[in-house]
Enzyme design. Structure first.
Site, mmCIF file in Angstrom:
data_model
loop_
_atom_site.group_PDB
_atom_site.id
_atom_site.type_symbol
_atom_site.label_atom_id
_atom_site.label_comp_id
_atom_site.label_asym_id
_atom_site.label_seq_id
_atom_site.Cartn_x
_atom_site.Cartn_y
_atom_site.Cartn_z
ATOM 1 N N ASN A 149 -8.100 -0.793 -1.759
ATOM 2 C CA ASN A 149 -7.367 -0.898 -3.023
ATOM 3 C C ASN A 149 -7.942 -2.027 -3.877
ATOM 4 O O ASN A 149 -8.472 -3.016 -3.370
ATOM 5 C CB ASN A 149 -5.849 -1.055 -2.816
ATOM 6 C CG ASN A 149 -5.452 -2.190 -1.904
ATOM 7 O OD1 ASN A 149 -6.187 -2.568 -1.000
ATOM 8 N ND2 ASN A 149 -4.279 -2.734 -2.142
ATOM 9 N N CYS A 179 -5.549 2.670 -5.816
ATOM 10 C CA CYS A 179 -5.257 2.768 -4.379
ATOM 11 C C CYS A 179 -6.539 2.995 -3.576
ATOM 12 O O CYS A 179 -7.533 3.545 -4.081
ATOM 13 C CB CYS A 179 -4.301 3.913 -4.106
ATOM 14 S SG CYS A 179 -2.587 3.589 -4.566
ATOM 15 N N GLU A 214 -7.062 5.149 -1.220
ATOM 16 C CA GLU A 214 -7.382 6.563 -1.035
ATOM 17 C C GLU A 214 -8.161 7.102 -2.235
ATOM 18 O O GLU A 214 -9.102 7.879 -2.069
ATOM 19 C CB GLU A 214 -6.094 7.378 -0.849
ATOM 20 C CG GLU A 214 -5.313 7.037 0.405
ATOM 21 C CD GLU A 214 -4.290 5.936 0.185
ATOM 22 O OE1 GLU A 214 -4.534 5.026 -0.644
ATOM 23 O OE2 GLU A 214 -3.251 5.989 0.847
ATOM 24 N N CYS A 226 0.656 6.944 -0.797
ATOM 25 C CA CYS A 226 1.687 7.037 -1.841
ATOM 26 C C CYS A 226 1.669 8.452 -2.433
ATOM 27 O O CYS A 226 0.748 9.249 -2.174
ATOM 28 C CB CYS A 226 1.446 5.990 -2.927
ATOM 29 S SG CYS A 226 0.106 6.418 -4.065
HETATM 30 N N1 THU Z 1 -1.689 1.129 -1.975
HETATM 31 C C1 THU Z 1 -2.771 1.878 -1.606
HETATM 32 O O1 THU Z 1 -3.927 1.455 -1.760
HETATM 33 N N2 THU Z 1 -2.544 3.100 -1.075
HETATM 34 C C2 THU Z 1 -1.309 3.633 -0.850
HETATM 35 O O2 THU Z 1 -1.201 4.797 -0.475
HETATM 36 C C3 THU Z 1 -0.123 2.794 -1.026
HETATM 37 C C4 THU Z 1 -0.325 1.565 -1.825
HETATM 38 C C5 THU Z 1 -1.920 -0.181 -2.577
HETATM 39 C C6 THU Z 1 -1.544 -0.256 -4.027
HETATM 40 C C7 THU Z 1 -1.299 -1.742 -4.186
HETATM 41 O O3 THU Z 1 -2.556 -2.373 -4.465
HETATM 42 C C8 THU Z 1 -0.813 -2.199 -2.828
HETATM 43 O O4 THU Z 1 -1.149 -1.157 -1.921
HETATM 44 C C9 THU Z 1 0.670 -2.452 -2.774
HETATM 45 O O5 THU Z 1 1.382 -1.365 -3.251
#
Ligand code: THU
Length: 147
Positions: A42, A53, A55, A95
């Site tokens: 991320n 994110c 992913e 998410c």
């Molecule tokens: N985050 C991800 O990278 N992937 C997810 O599926 C859930 C959340 C990141 C976004 C943000 O930078 C941190 O996690 C906290 O939400």
């Protein structure tokens, strides 16, 4: 690659995340049908809503390396990345937005993709199919009736 090896790749990618605002580092590793592995972490931003994110970062790398239609398996891990190893005891699931992005790859590849959701420390994980994470999803196949 074994599940544990793919999780290890996701955990290593989380250590390269840029997450100074949430302090929650996420890594994602994507394996192709040919065994190639790409990763992403991320990347946050001072303008909070612009954060990306792990992913999505990994899917972008997958498209560049071998194409979304060759995605075979995905691992995600998240937690505290401030030390030399990622820590955290709760498995992290993608998410909602990332589920939608994974569904795109799943429908292109014709596979009900497996997503290995791991805790930061790598000790606990659960595997889910994308259709279980996003039931009745809207994807490229839903556009079949477009003109
Ligand atoms: N985050 C991800 O990278 N992937 C997810 O599926 C859930 C959340 C990141 C976004 C943000 O930078 C941190 O996690 C906290 O939400």
């Amino acid at each position: 690659m074994t599940d544990q090896e793919l999780i290890a790749a996701a955990r290593a990618a989380a250590l390269k995340a840029y997450a100074p605002y949430s302090n929650f580092s996420v890594g994602c590793a994507i394996e192709s049908v040919d065994g190639t592995v790409v990763t992403g972490g991320n990347m946050e931003n001072a303008c909070y809503r612009l954060g990306v994110c792990a992913e999505l970062a990994a899917l972008t790398a997958a498209q560049a390396a071998f194409g979304l239609e060759k995605v075979a398996r995905i691992a995600v891990a998240g937690g505290d990345g401030s030390g030399s190893e990622l820590s955290g005891s709760e498995p992290v699931t993608p998410c909602g937005g990332c589920r939608q992005a994974i569904l795109e790859a799943a429908q292109l590849s014709g596979q009900d993709l497996e997503i290995i959701c791991s805790s930061g420390d790598g000790t606990r994980f659960r595997t889910h199919r994308i259709t279980a994470l996003i039931p009745h999803g809207f994807g490229p196949a839903s556009l079949a009736d477009s003109a």
